[in-house]
Design a protein around this motif. Structure first.
Motif, mmCIF file in Angstrom:
data_model
loop_
_atom_site.group_PDB
_atom_site.id
_atom_site.type_symbol
_atom_site.label_atom_id
_atom_site.label_comp_id
_atom_site.label_asym_id
_atom_site.label_seq_id
_atom_site.Cartn_x
_atom_site.Cartn_y
_atom_site.Cartn_z
ATOM 1 N N UNK A 75 0.853 -1.196 0.000
ATOM 2 C CA UNK A 75 0.000 0.000 0.000
ATOM 3 C C UNK A 75 0.883 1.238 0.000
ATOM 4 N N UNK A 76 0.381 2.297 -0.620
ATOM 5 C CA UNK A 76 1.032 3.607 -0.543
ATOM 6 C C UNK A 76 -0.003 4.598 -0.029
ATOM 7 N N UNK A 77 0.395 5.404 0.947
ATOM 8 C CA UNK A 77 -0.483 6.444 1.477
ATOM 9 C C UNK A 77 0.093 7.790 1.053
ATOM 10 N N UNK A 78 -0.686 8.530 0.263
ATOM 11 C CA UNK A 78 -0.229 9.783 -0.322
ATOM 12 C C UNK A 78 -1.287 10.858 -0.119
ATOM 13 N N UNK A 79 -0.947 12.141 -0.401
ATOM 14 C CA UNK A 79 -1.961 13.193 -0.334
ATOM 15 C C UNK A 79 -3.048 12.959 -1.386
ATOM 16 N N UNK A 80 -4.284 13.233 -1.024
ATOM 17 C CA UNK A 80 -5.380 13.080 -1.981
ATOM 18 C C UNK A 80 -5.230 14.072 -3.127
ATOM 19 N N UNK A 81 -4.648 15.238 -2.844
ATOM 20 C CA UNK A 81 -4.349 16.237 -3.872
ATOM 21 C C UNK A 81 -2.915 16.697 -3.678
ATOM 22 N N UNK A 82 -2.294 17.183 -4.742
ATOM 23 C CA UNK A 82 -0.904 17.628 -4.657
ATOM 24 C C UNK A 82 -0.769 18.786 -3.666
ATOM 25 N N UNK A 83 0.356 18.830 -2.975
ATOM 26 C CA UNK A 83 0.622 19.900 -2.022
ATOM 27 C C UNK A 83 1.845 20.688 -2.484
ATOM 28 N N UNK A 84 1.871 21.964 -2.159
ATOM 29 C CA UNK A 84 2.995 22.827 -2.508
ATOM 30 C C UNK A 84 3.312 23.725 -1.323
ATOM 31 N N UNK A 85 4.464 24.368 -1.395
ATOM 32 C CA UNK A 85 4.858 25.301 -0.340
ATOM 33 C C UNK A 85 6.191 24.911 0.247
ATOM 34 N N UNK A 86 7.285 25.495 -0.271
ATOM 35 C CA UNK A 86 8.622 25.098 0.159
ATOM 36 C C UNK A 86 8.905 25.462 1.611
ATOM 37 N N UNK A 87 8.229 26.466 2.137
ATOM 38 C CA UNK A 87 8.487 26.885 3.509
ATOM 39 C C UNK A 87 7.418 26.418 4.481
ATOM 40 N N UNK A 88 6.499 25.610 3.997
ATOM 41 C CA UNK A 88 5.456 25.112 4.887
ATOM 42 C C UNK A 88 6.060 24.126 5.881
ATOM 43 N N UNK A 89 5.705 24.272 7.143
ATOM 44 C CA UNK A 89 6.172 23.347 8.164
ATOM 45 C C UNK A 89 5.111 22.355 8.575
ATOM 46 N N UNK A 90 3.855 22.666 8.243
ATOM 47 C CA UNK A 90 2.736 21.806 8.622
ATOM 48 C C UNK A 90 1.637 21.963 7.584
ATOM 49 N N UNK A 91 1.040 20.838 7.182
ATOM 50 C CA UNK A 91 -0.005 20.839 6.177
ATOM 51 C C UNK A 91 -1.283 20.236 6.746
ATOM 52 N N UNK A 92 -2.398 20.661 6.210
ATOM 53 C CA UNK A 92 -3.689 20.041 6.516
ATOM 54 C C UNK A 92 -4.109 19.288 5.263
ATOM 55 N N UNK A 95 -5.454 11.991 3.330
ATOM 56 C CA UNK A 95 -4.608 10.921 2.810
ATOM 57 C C UNK A 95 -5.414 9.963 1.938
ATOM 58 N N UNK A 96 -4.753 9.465 0.889
ATOM 59 C CA UNK A 96 -5.357 8.489 -0.010
ATOM 60 C C UNK A 96 -4.564 7.193 0.077
ATOM 61 N N UNK A 97 -5.263 6.070 0.268
ATOM 62 C CA UNK A 97 -4.629 4.754 0.363
ATOM 63 C C UNK A 97 -4.752 4.050 -0.986
ATOM 64 N N UNK A 98 -3.610 3.648 -1.552
ATOM 65 C CA UNK A 98 -3.614 3.007 -2.868
ATOM 66 C C UNK A 98 -2.935 1.650 -2.796
ATOM 67 N N UNK A 99 -3.661 0.540 -3.053
ATOM 68 C CA UNK A 99 -3.021 -0.773 -3.138
ATOM 69 C C UNK A 99 -2.158 -0.845 -4.401
ATOM 70 N N UNK A 100 -1.010 -1.498 -4.309
ATOM 71 C CA UNK A 100 -0.106 -1.600 -5.446
ATOM 72 C C UNK A 100 -0.013 -3.043 -5.919
ATOM 73 N N UNK A 101 -0.164 -3.227 -7.205
ATOM 74 C CA UNK A 101 0.009 -4.556 -7.783
ATOM 75 C C UNK A 101 1.490 -4.924 -7.733
ATOM 76 N N UNK A 102 1.785 -6.091 -7.264
ATOM 77 C CA UNK A 102 3.175 -6.531 -7.171
ATOM 78 C C UNK A 102 3.832 -6.213 -5.844
ATOM 79 N N UNK A 103 3.086 -5.572 -4.926
ATOM 80 C CA UNK A 103 3.639 -5.302 -3.605
ATOM 81 C C UNK A 103 3.871 -6.590 -2.837
ATOM 82 N N UNK A 104 4.896 -6.596 -1.991
ATOM 83 C CA UNK A 104 5.268 -7.828 -1.288
ATOM 84 C C UNK A 104 5.191 -7.632 0.232
ATOM 85 N N UNK A 105 4.901 -8.708 0.968
ATOM 86 C CA UNK A 105 4.957 -8.639 2.435
ATOM 87 C C UNK A 105 6.383 -8.337 2.890
#
Length: 446
Positions: A75-92, A95-105
């Motif tokens: 599984x990969x957990x990523x932002x649901x939408x792209x985030x930007x801001x080089x000086x951001x220290x905290x984001x709101x 998260x989006x959970x995506x199963x990956x084909x070929x992922x291994x235990x």
């Protein structure tokens, strides 16, 4: 955020991961910016009994693809939408959970996988067991002067890399110290985070962030600010002086590495450049190289078999131990020593000589076709006179064959300057191709 609320959110995320197919012994990669979502995803993965790989959200799509191919998470957990801001220290972020084909235990008992900083070459996959993480938390708990229950830690270091993750986030949760992630990592954003509470406060970051704070013309009075602790590169003495004088606070340092976490510290700055080995950490020096006593190799997959032998990890850092005091002094990377015309040159010495010059903000020295220096300066005149200044300070064979001007040095995700000659040269070419109006935008702050 209270502990009870955090526990509830982690439980809900754990249920979502189970629905997505994650079971004990499974694998999940978390690629989220510093956020509540990132903390919840990581803790939920561990509570599920999974192996969690942490990827820096600032990696490019190409870099993420390479990392995922190496790690093969289920599984990969990523932002649901792209985030930007080089000086951001905290984001709101959601998260989006995506199963990956070929992922291994999980193929090992490691609870955490991280990629090394890659400041000098390709990243390595580093694994930490639950026991290794708990041992590091114990070292932090036994450090005199590190944040305790009832105190605050303002964490500037990335929470997906070892300093911010273990020293900041996990230690805070374990010790009962309040963990603060500033909304912005500009001068104003950091100082606002420090001023937001009156408990004794420690700032945890890297030297470049110390330089940001030291650059404030009129630092505010912050009696709660006890000290800043930095990890990674050395802090320039001029930056140290401006910080300690301007804020009336101590500036401590820590030496560590992704493979083992915190190794040695000087939390008050009183012993610089010497460091005290962290409680429970076995350290020795063999033929000028620092070695760490570890119960097992921290590397996952193919690696140099000579790096970990008979319970000792070769750090590739040069150092010495005072026989009387037991204090450790780190002298830099062993690979910083090169031969020029049959004469040995320590690139760290050349780098320190350039960095000490008035008007030089920062410098990186590498060995490619010869000794090459890449510098940031306060004004063009400093760069124009750099060769003459070095002629009075360095023997001819130590002087850089080329001097290169940059408005910003390339950095790794952990804030360390990149020391790869090809990447540095590419940055110079890129800067030369930019319109002049854009050359000074890199240092802008909010």
């Amino acid at each position: 955020m209270t502990r009870a609320e955090l526990r509830r959110l982690v439980g809900e995320q754990q249920q979502r991961l189970a629905v997505a197919g994650l079971v004990a012994g499974g694998t999940v990669a978390v690629r989220l910016p510093p956020s509540l979502s990132c903390i919840v995803a990581m803790l939920a993965g561990w509570r599920s009994g999974a192996q969690v790989a942490l990827l820096d959200y600032r990696l490019t799509t190409h870099e993420v693809g390479k990392a995922v191919a190496r790690l093969a998470p289920q599984l990969v957990i990523e932002p649901a939408v792209d985030v930007t801001g080089t000086l951001r220290g905290f984001f709101d972020v959601d998260a989006r959970i995506t199963p990956l084909r070929g992922g291994r235990p999980a193929a090992s008992e490691h609870a955490l996988l991280q990629l090394s900083s890659g400041s000098t070459g390709p990243s390595k996959v580093i694994g930490r067991t639950a026991g290794s993480l708990l041992a590091e938390l114990d070292r932090y708990a036994r450090l005199d002067g590190f944040p305790r229950q009832g105190e605050r830690t303002v964490v500037l270091a990335s929470i997906v890399h070892v300093l911010g993750l273990v020293g900041g986030l996990l230690h805070g949760l374990a010790a009962g110290a309040q963990v603060v992630l500033p909304a912005w990592q500009s001068v104003d954003g950091i100082l606002k985070a420090v001023a937001a509470g009156d408990r004794p406060t420690t700032v945890l970051g890297v030297p470049s962030q110390t330089a940001v704070l030291a650059a404030a013309r009129t630092p505010p009075r912050l009696p709660q600010l006890r000290r800043m602790i930095t990890g990674g590169e050395l802090v320039k003495e001029s930056v140290r002086e401006r910080f300690t004088t301007g804020y009336g606070a101590e500036l401590g340092v820590m030496y560590g590495m992704t493979e083992a976490g915190v190794i040695a510290t000087d939390l008050t700055g009183a012993d610089r450049p010497a460091l005290t080995p962290a409680p429970g950490m076995r350290v020795r020096v063999d033929d000028g190289e620092i070695l760490l006593g570890l119960p097992e190799s921290p590397y996952v997959g193919l690696t140099d078999p000579a790096r970990y032998v008979d319970g000792w990890l070769r750090t590739k850092d040069a150092g010495s131990v005072d026989e009387v005091t037991g204090l450790l002094t780190v002298h830099g990377r062993l690979d910083s020593q090169v031969s020029i015309g049959g004469l040995k040159v320590d690139l760290s010495e050349v780098e320190a000589s350039i960095s000490a010059l008035p008007g030089v903000s920062e410098a990186v020295v590498v060995h490619g076709t010869g000794i090459e220096a890449f510098v940031m300066v306060d004004e063009q005149a400093v760069f124009d006179g750099l060769a003459d200044s070095l002629a009075a300070r360095l023997a001819p064979y130590k002087r850089p064959r080329s001097l290169n001007l940059l408005t910003e040095l390339p950095r790794t995700a952990t804030g360390k300057p990149v020391r790869n000659a090809e990447i540095l040269r590419a940055a110079v070419r890129s800067a030369a191709a930019e319109p002049p109006a854009q050359l000074h935008t890199a240092g802008e702050t909010r």
